[in-house]
Design a protein around this motif. Structure first.
Motif, PDB file in Angstrom:
ATOM      1  N   VAL A  39       0.824  -1.164  -0.051  1.00 16.39           N
ATOM      2  CA  VAL A  39      -0.014   0.055  -0.024  1.00 16.39           C
ATOM      3  C   VAL A  39       0.814   1.300  -0.005  1.00 16.39           C
ATOM      4  O   VAL A  39       0.618   2.366  -0.677  1.00 16.39           O
ATOM      5  N   PHE A  40       2.008   1.295   0.683  1.00 21.66           N
ATOM      6  CA  PHE A  40       2.796   2.529   0.752  1.00 21.66           C
ATOM      7  C   PHE A  40       3.418   2.683  -0.466  1.00 21.66           C
ATOM      8  O   PHE A  40       3.497   3.747  -1.321  1.00 21.66           O
ATOM      9  N   ARG A  41       3.956   1.525  -1.270  1.00 21.44           N
ATOM     10  CA  ARG A  41       4.623   1.472  -2.440  1.00 21.44           C
ATOM     11  C   ARG A  41       3.514   2.044  -3.606  1.00 21.44           C
ATOM     12  O   ARG A  41       3.983   2.932  -4.351  1.00 21.44           O
ATOM     13  N   ARG A  42       2.242   1.531  -3.628  1.00 21.98           N
ATOM     14  CA  ARG A  42       1.455   2.226  -4.513  1.00 21.98           C
ATOM     15  C   ARG A  42       1.040   3.631  -4.426  1.00 21.98           C
ATOM     16  O   ARG A  42       0.966   4.455  -5.384  1.00 21.98           O
ATOM     17  N   ASN A  43       1.227   4.128  -3.016  1.00 16.91           N
ATOM     18  CA  ASN A  43       0.910   5.630  -2.687  1.00 16.91           C
ATOM     19  C   ASN A  43       2.187   6.373  -3.266  1.00 16.91           C
ATOM     20  O   ASN A  43       1.952   7.416  -3.973  1.00 16.91           O
ATOM     21  N   ILE A  44       3.331   5.735  -3.174  1.00 21.93           N
ATOM     22  CA  ILE A  44       4.518   6.395  -3.322  1.00 21.93           C
ATOM     23  C   ILE A  44       4.708   6.467  -4.951  1.00 21.93           C
ATOM     24  O   ILE A  44       4.781   7.782  -5.497  1.00 21.93           O
ATOM     25  N   GLU A  99      17.408 -16.562   9.989  1.00 23.43           N
ATOM     26  CA  GLU A  99      18.799 -15.925  10.495  1.00 23.43           C
ATOM     27  C   GLU A  99      19.255 -14.740   9.886  1.00 23.43           C
ATOM     28  O   GLU A  99      18.946 -14.526   8.573  1.00 23.43           O
ATOM     29  N   ASP A 100      20.014 -13.775  10.579  1.00 26.05           N
ATOM     30  CA  ASP A 100      20.182 -12.357   9.634  1.00 26.05           C
ATOM     31  C   ASP A 100      21.102 -12.601   8.671  1.00 26.05           C
ATOM     32  O   ASP A 100      20.841 -12.017   7.555  1.00 26.05           O
ATOM     33  N   ASN A 101      22.127 -13.539   8.540  1.00 25.32           N
ATOM     34  CA  ASN A 101      22.789 -13.622   7.134  1.00 25.32           C
ATOM     35  C   ASN A 101      22.014 -14.059   5.904  1.00 25.32           C
ATOM     36  O   ASN A 101      22.007 -13.541   5.017  1.00 25.32           O
ATOM     37  N   GLU A 102      21.045 -14.919   6.227  1.00 22.31           N
ATOM     38  CA  GLU A 102      20.170 -15.423   5.353  1.00 22.31           C
ATOM     39  C   GLU A 102      19.186 -14.128   4.725  1.00 22.31           C
ATOM     40  O   GLU A 102      18.876 -14.210   3.553  1.00 22.31           O
ATOM     41  N   LEU A 103      18.817 -13.393   5.924  1.00 24.42           N
ATOM     42  CA  LEU A 103      17.928 -12.220   5.388  1.00 24.42           C
ATOM     43  C   LEU A 103      18.695 -11.538   4.549  1.00 24.42           C
ATOM     44  O   LEU A 103      18.105 -10.914   3.522  1.00 24.42           O
ATOM     45  N   LYS A 104      20.001 -11.033   4.863  1.00 25.60           N
ATOM     46  CA  LYS A 104      20.790 -10.295   4.132  1.00 25.60           C
ATOM     47  C   LYS A 104      20.747 -10.618   2.755  1.00 25.60           C
ATOM     48  O   LYS A 104      20.754 -10.008   1.773  1.00 25.60           O
ATOM     49  N   ASN A 105      21.072 -11.869   2.443  1.00 22.52           N
ATOM     50  CA  ASN A 105      21.254 -12.580   1.163  1.00 22.52           C
ATOM     51  C   ASN A 105      19.930 -12.570   0.629  1.00 22.52           C
ATOM     52  O   ASN A 105      20.008 -11.959  -0.987  1.00 22.52           O
ATOM     53  N   ARG A 106      18.952 -12.925   1.020  1.00 26.52           N
ATOM     54  CA  ARG A 106      17.533 -12.734   0.390  1.00 26.52           C
ATOM     55  C   ARG A 106      17.361 -11.229  -0.210  1.00 26.52           C
ATOM     56  O   ARG A 106      16.905 -11.198  -1.258  1.00 26.52           O
ATOM     57  N   LEU A 107      17.630 -10.155   0.593  1.00 31.09           N
ATOM     58  CA  LEU A 107      17.247  -9.102   0.336  1.00 31.09           C
ATOM     59  C   LEU A 107      18.253  -8.648  -0.783  1.00 31.09           C
ATOM     60  O   LEU A 107      17.511  -7.673  -1.852  1.00 31.09           O
ATOM     61  N   MET A 108      19.241  -8.810  -0.959  1.00 34.94           N
ATOM     62  CA  MET A 108      20.368  -8.396  -1.797  1.00 34.94           C
ATOM     63  C   MET A 108      19.600  -9.136  -3.108  1.00 34.94           C
ATOM     64  O   MET A 108      19.787  -8.706  -4.260  1.00 34.94           O
ATOM     65  N   LYS A 109      19.346 -10.355  -3.031  1.00 32.58           N
ATOM     66  CA  LYS A 109      18.830 -11.188  -4.332  1.00 32.58           C
ATOM     67  C   LYS A 109      17.525 -10.414  -4.830  1.00 32.58           C
ATOM     68  O   LYS A 109      17.289 -10.159  -5.910  1.00 32.58           O
ATOM     69  N   ARG A 110      16.645 -10.094  -3.816  1.00 34.59           N
ATOM     70  CA  ARG A 110      15.399  -9.317  -4.078  1.00 34.59           C
ATOM     71  C   ARG A 110      15.812  -8.124  -4.825  1.00 34.59           C
ATOM     72  O   ARG A 110      15.106  -7.578  -5.759  1.00 34.59           O
ATOM     73  N   ALA A 111      16.651  -7.285  -4.498  1.00 33.39           N
ATOM     74  CA  ALA A 111      17.074  -6.075  -4.996  1.00 33.39           C
ATOM     75  C   ALA A 111      17.294  -6.132  -6.315  1.00 33.39           C
ATOM     76  O   ALA A 111      16.964  -5.480  -7.262  1.00 33.39           O
ATOM     77  N   GLU A 112      17.975  -7.161  -6.868  1.00 31.63           N
ATOM     78  CA  GLU A 112      18.334  -7.724  -8.270  1.00 31.63           C
ATOM     79  C   GLU A 112      17.158  -7.899  -9.129  1.00 31.63           C
ATOM     80  O   GLU A 112      17.214  -7.312 -10.263  1.00 31.63           O
ATOM     81  N   THR A 113      16.068  -8.480  -8.685  1.00 31.16           N
ATOM     82  CA  THR A 113      14.977  -8.946  -9.447  1.00 31.16           C
ATOM     83  C   THR A 113      13.803  -7.903  -9.293  1.00 31.16           C
ATOM     84  O   THR A 113      12.948  -7.773 -10.208  1.00 31.16           O
ATOM     85  N   SER A 114      13.719  -7.274  -8.132  1.00 31.26           N
ATOM     86  CA  SER A 114      12.347  -6.264  -8.033  1.00 31.26           C
ATOM     87  C   SER A 114      12.380  -5.051  -8.330  1.00 31.26           C
ATOM     88  O   SER A 114      11.382  -4.057  -8.110  1.00 31.26           O
ATOM     89  N   GLY A 115      13.785  -4.365  -8.436  1.00 24.24           N
ATOM     90  CA  GLY A 115      14.132  -2.848  -8.626  1.00 24.24           C
ATOM     91  C   GLY A 115      13.819  -2.376  -7.141  1.00 24.24           C
ATOM     92  O   GLY A 115      13.603  -0.965  -7.230  1.00 24.24           O
ATOM     93  N   ARG A 116      13.606  -2.963  -6.088  1.00 17.93           N
ATOM     94  CA  ARG A 116      13.476  -2.237  -4.768  1.00 17.93           C
ATOM     95  C   ARG A 116      14.849  -1.661  -4.318  1.00 17.93           C
ATOM     96  O   ARG A 116      15.600  -2.455  -3.550  1.00 17.93           O
ATOM     97  N   THR A 117      15.033  -0.507  -4.293  1.00 17.86           N
ATOM     98  CA  THR A 117      16.413   0.251  -3.930  1.00 17.86           C
ATOM     99  C   THR A 117      16.615   0.152  -2.422  1.00 17.86           C
ATOM    100  O   THR A 117      17.901   0.107  -2.351  1.00 17.86           O
ATOM    101  N   ASP A 118      15.513  -0.110  -1.695  1.00 17.84           N
ATOM    102  CA  ASP A 118      15.924  -0.238  -0.269  1.00 17.84           C
ATOM    103  C   ASP A 118      16.463  -1.757   0.085  1.00 17.84           C
ATOM    104  O   ASP A 118      16.870  -1.681   1.201  1.00 17.84           O
ATOM    105  N   ASP A 119      16.465  -2.572  -0.844  1.00 20.53           N
ATOM    106  CA  ASP A 119      16.941  -3.828  -0.684  1.00 20.53           C
ATOM    107  C   ASP A 119      18.333  -3.921  -1.290  1.00 20.53           C
ATOM    108  O   ASP A 119      19.017  -5.123  -0.889  1.00 20.53           O
ATOM    109  N   ALA A 120      18.963  -3.025  -1.995  1.00 22.52           N
ATOM    110  CA  ALA A 120      20.209  -3.050  -2.525  1.00 22.52           C
ATOM    111  C   ALA A 120      21.492  -2.525  -1.673  1.00 22.52           C
ATOM    112  O   ALA A 120      22.579  -2.932  -1.841  1.00 22.52           O
ATOM    113  N   ASP A 121      20.998  -1.660  -0.339  1.00 26.99           N
ATOM    114  CA  ASP A 121      22.047  -0.982   0.181  1.00 26.99           C
ATOM    115  C   ASP A 121      22.332  -1.891   1.568  1.00 26.99           C
ATOM    116  O   ASP A 121      21.492  -1.894   2.331  1.00 26.99           O
ATOM    117  N   PRO A 122      23.527  -2.280   1.616  1.00 22.43           N
ATOM    118  CA  PRO A 122      23.786  -3.166   2.922  1.00 22.43           C
ATOM    119  C   PRO A 122      23.525  -2.265   4.320  1.00 22.43           C
ATOM    120  O   PRO A 122      23.295  -2.965   5.326  1.00 22.43           O
TER     121      PRO A 122
END
Length: 192
Positions: A35-40, A117-140
């Motif tokens: 909903v936030f992303r739609r509004n943005i 676990e945190d390391n798995e979360l970080k890996n997932r988010l970085m991968k998601r940034a590559e495919t979704s275009g979500r810039t908030d997932d690309a910055d460590p």
């Protein structure tokens, strides 16, 4: 009626698993992030305000989030139930959600908490940034801040539902299908 809070840190797989729960139980998916992303994207006043907080990896203030969520839920008066994804993120939001649902003679059936676990979360988010275009997932640094904010501000919400005997912790590691089955088993056992 089944009302589920789908809970977990950023990157735990809430969006993916919410889709599967929606399909299996015929629920309405209410994702505050979507909903936030739609509004943005639409350039709304709420979107501009939300973007300011989200760009820093911080939570949008409770009063804004609660009003937006109530408005979304009210658009589905004949729903079989809801999956709340990304909400509540604070104990005041959890209390406000309970009050809102009570006004409709409903309540939260259970909170499903995906543990990863945190390391798995970080890996997932970085991968998601590559495919979704979500810039908030690309910055460590933003990822680390989002995980810290979750641990500090959001994780205590689990205690709120645990005190009501509504918390079910789910192992969020494994294949998508394995995790889905764990969630289905929890809903079938605890959610009716």
């Amino acid at each position: 009626m089944i009302n589920i809070v789908l809970f977990g840190p950023p990157g735990a797989g809430k969006g993916t698993q919410a889709e599967r729960l929606v399909e299996r139980y015929n629920l309405v998916h209410l994702s505050t992030g979507d909903v936030f992303r739609r509004n943005i994207k639409g350039g709304t006043e709420l979107g501009s305000l939300a973007k300011k907080y989200m760009d820093g990896g911080n939570l949008v203030p409770d009063e804004v989030t609660i009003k937006m969520l109530e408005s979304e839920a009210n658009q589905h008066p004949d729903a079989n139930g809801f999956i709340f994804d990304g909400f509540p993120r604070t104990q005041p939001q959890a209390k406000a959600l309970d009050t809102f649902l009570e006004s409709k003679n409903q309540s939260i059936s259970l909170m499903l908490s995906l543990n990863v676990e945190d390391n798995e979360l970080k890996n997932r988010l970085m991968k998601r940034a590559e495919t979704s275009g979500r810039t908030d997932d690309a910055d460590p640094e933003i990822i680390a801040n989002r995980i810290d904010v979750y641990k500090r501000d959001t994780a205590p919400v689990a205690d709120y539902y645990s005190a009501q005997n509504k918390l079910v912790e789910i192992n969020g590691i494994g294949s998508i299908n394995e995790i889905s089955q764990r969630l289905f088993d929890a809903v079938d056992k605890n959610g009716k």
